[in-house]
Design an enzyme around this catalytic site. Structure first.
Site, PDB file in Angstrom:
ATOM      1  N   GLN A 199       0.842  -1.206   0.000  1.00  0.00           N
ATOM      2  CA  GLN A 199       0.000   0.000   0.000  1.00  0.00           C
ATOM      3  C   GLN A 199       0.879   1.258   0.000  1.00  0.00           C
ATOM      4  OE1 GLN A 199      -3.293  -0.182  -0.300  1.00  0.00           O
ATOM      5  NE2 GLN A 199      -3.353  -2.407  -0.098  1.00  0.00           N
ATOM      6  N   LYS A 222      -1.259  -2.388  -7.680  1.00  0.00           N
ATOM      7  CA  LYS A 222      -1.859  -1.466  -6.714  1.00  0.00           C
ATOM      8  C   LYS A 222      -1.455  -0.025  -6.985  1.00  0.00           C
ATOM      9  CE  LYS A 222      -2.142  -4.916  -3.037  1.00  0.00           C
ATOM     10  NZ  LYS A 222      -3.570  -5.254  -2.996  1.00  0.00           N
TER      11      LYS A 222
HETATM   12  N1  PLP Z   1       0.479  -6.517   1.829  1.00  0.00           N
HETATM   13  C1  PLP Z   1      -0.497  -5.595   1.884  1.00  0.00           C
HETATM   14  C2  PLP Z   1      -0.433  -4.523   2.925  1.00  0.00           C
HETATM   15  C3  PLP Z   1      -1.543  -5.653   0.963  1.00  0.00           C
HETATM   16  O1  PLP Z   1      -2.506  -4.730   1.013  1.00  0.00           O
HETATM   17  C4  PLP Z   1      -1.557  -6.684   0.000  1.00  0.00           C
HETATM   18  C5  PLP Z   1      -2.685  -6.804  -0.930  1.00  0.00           C
HETATM   19  O2  PLP Z   1      -3.778  -6.358  -0.657  1.00  0.00           O
HETATM   20  C6  PLP Z   1      -0.500  -7.591  -0.036  1.00  0.00           C
HETATM   21  C7  PLP Z   1       0.503  -7.483   0.898  1.00  0.00           C
HETATM   22  C8  PLP Z   1      -0.432  -8.681  -1.050  1.00  0.00           C
HETATM   23  O3  PLP Z   1      -0.323  -8.135  -2.324  1.00  0.00           O
HETATM   24  P1  PLP Z   1      -0.413  -9.088  -3.590  1.00  0.00           P
HETATM   25  O4  PLP Z   1      -1.755  -9.756  -3.515  1.00  0.00           O
HETATM   26  O5  PLP Z   1      -0.283  -8.174  -4.749  1.00  0.00           O
HETATM   27  O6  PLP Z   1       0.687 -10.082  -3.485  1.00  0.00           O
END
Ligand code: PLP
Length: 404
Positions: A199, A222
């Site tokens: 984030q 994101k």
């Molecule tokens: N860490 C945080 C704080 C997140 O918000 C997210 C996804 O929402 C992730 C890790 C994992 O991201 P990804 O699904 O792109 O691997």
């Protein structure tokens, strides 16, 4: 709104007869035309495998791929593009560190520190590693205002701590953690630090050299980029000591009968054909964000968050799950409404064309720790406006009316 909504073709549509208002950006953001075109242009004009070919198309694809790496390095102020490893997402980047650094450095009795804010992606790899190695996982608790309890953190740190793995910004409460202080305290105890920037990187101007963290991980999707591209930043001197994560093509220089010679960093960690088109398109997303400026994105987030907090806090049935101090939050606002299941809130918002999320947000221990089963979440980005929040308030009034 900070950008021309025409840059985001998906936002033109109607949902349930209402103009789409997309407030689920913490899950994934929408993509500007520039990024969509970059994918299409790659397949139309430059598609070839990278790092292997002598022919011109392969050279063109390799150059564009490596340009993206340099853009990512500059975006987070890494000392060198060699410190940037492309993965498929934040989750894979964290698992890579658990399987390499973790396997190598964590032994029985050692301690790993995470916080009560963590997404499952920055919790489970460490929990599994601790179980396997008979190490101890320690969890920093929260203060009553959803910020990290730094006094408890200071008590948890010891000469047994090997790694502190912490989110820079919570995907539920929006809490910004004091990443610099966390890192300097950990370093004093001789521990390494991983910041989950999934984030954070999308919302806050990021400078990994100033934070001084050892690892910083995030996902392209994101921050306007395509899905299927993640980043692992690691300090060069650490990356050089780590074994490969996967074995195969592109990660070795030579394979002989009795030995292999590994490729240099970062290629040593990028076995097999990577997600070439999407990495290149991520470079376009970074261009787009850089043209706006991350300082302006932060300002915009704060403007929307302030407005949303003012609007939603007027209702006695609504509880906001965010730090009181605006400056301690990113552009995410989770909330509950007394007597209404968050899934019903999300459903009623959806009837109004407003996309929000409800549930555990892949942070079940956090939600349960707050004595909840679920929460509703609005998360903002550059194409959202104050009008979007006014529409959300209208939807909230509808929720209150239906469940009165
Ligand atoms: N860490 C945080 C704080 C997140 O918000 C997210 C996804 O929402 C992730 C890790 C994992 O991201 P990804 O699904 O792109 O691997």
């Amino acid at each position: 709104m900070l950008v021309d909504p025409k840059d985001f073709p998906i936002l033109k549509q109607k949902i349930n007869g209402k103009p789409l208002i997309y407030l689920d950006n913490a899950a994934t953001t929408q993509k500007p035309r520039k990024v969509i075109n970059a994918i299409s242009n790659f397949y139309t004009k430059s598609n070839a495998n990278i790092h292997r070919g002598i022919h011109s198309l392969s050279e063109k694809a390799t150059t564009a791929f490596e340009e993206s790496r340099a853009k990512v390095a500059a975006f987070i102020n890494a000392a060198s593009p060699k410190e940037i490893v492309f993965t498929k997402n934040t989750t894979e980047s964290i698992n890579l560190i658990a399987k390499t650094f973790g396997e190598l450095n964590i032994k029985a009795g050692d301690e790993i520190i995470v916080s009560a804010l963590e997404h499952h992606s920055n919790l489970l790899p460490w929990r599994m590693l601790a179980e396997k190695k008979k190490a101890v996982l320690r969890i920093i608790p929260l203060n009553s205002d959803f910020t990290l309890n730094m006094t408890e953190y200071a008590k948890l740190i010891s000469d047994k701590t090997r790694l502190v793995a912490i989110t820079g910004m919570s995907n539920v409460t929006g809490t910004l953690t004091p990443v610099k202080r966390i890192t300097s305290l950990a370093h004093k105890a001789g521990a390494k630090v991983l910041i989950d920037g999934a984030q954070y990187a999308a919302h806050i101007p990021t400078d990994v050299q100033s934070i001084d963290c050892d690892f910083f991980v995030f996902s392209a999707h994101k921050m306007l980029g395509p899905t299927g591209v993640g980043v692992l930043y690691a300090k060069k001197e650490i990356l050089e000591t780590l074994p490969p994560f996967l074995y195969g093509g592109d990660m070795v220089k030579s394979v002989q009968q009795d030995r292999i010679i590994l490729n240099d960093i970062p290629h040593k960690f990028e076995a097999g054909t990577p997600n070439i088109a999407d990495v290149i398109a991520f470079g376009s997303a970074i261009d787009y964000l850089s043209e706006i400026g991350m300082d302006r994105i932060r300002e915009h987030d704060l403007k929307l968050l302030k407005f949303a907090k003012e609007k939603f806090s007027k209702y006695k049935e609504v509880a906001l799950l965010c730090p009181k101090d605006l400056q301690k939050s990113g552009g995410t606002l989770s909330f509950t409404v007394k007597g209404v299941h968050p899934h019903d809130i999300a459903e009623i918002f959806n009837q109004e064309g407003i996309a929000i999320r409800a549930g555990y947000h892949c942070a079940e221990p956090l939600i349960r720790g707050l004595k909840l089963n679920s929460a509703a979440r609005m998360s903002f980005y550059i194409y959202n406006s104050l009008d979007n929040i006014k529409a959300a308030e209208k939807a909230l009034k509808k929720v209150l009316k239906i469940f009165k």
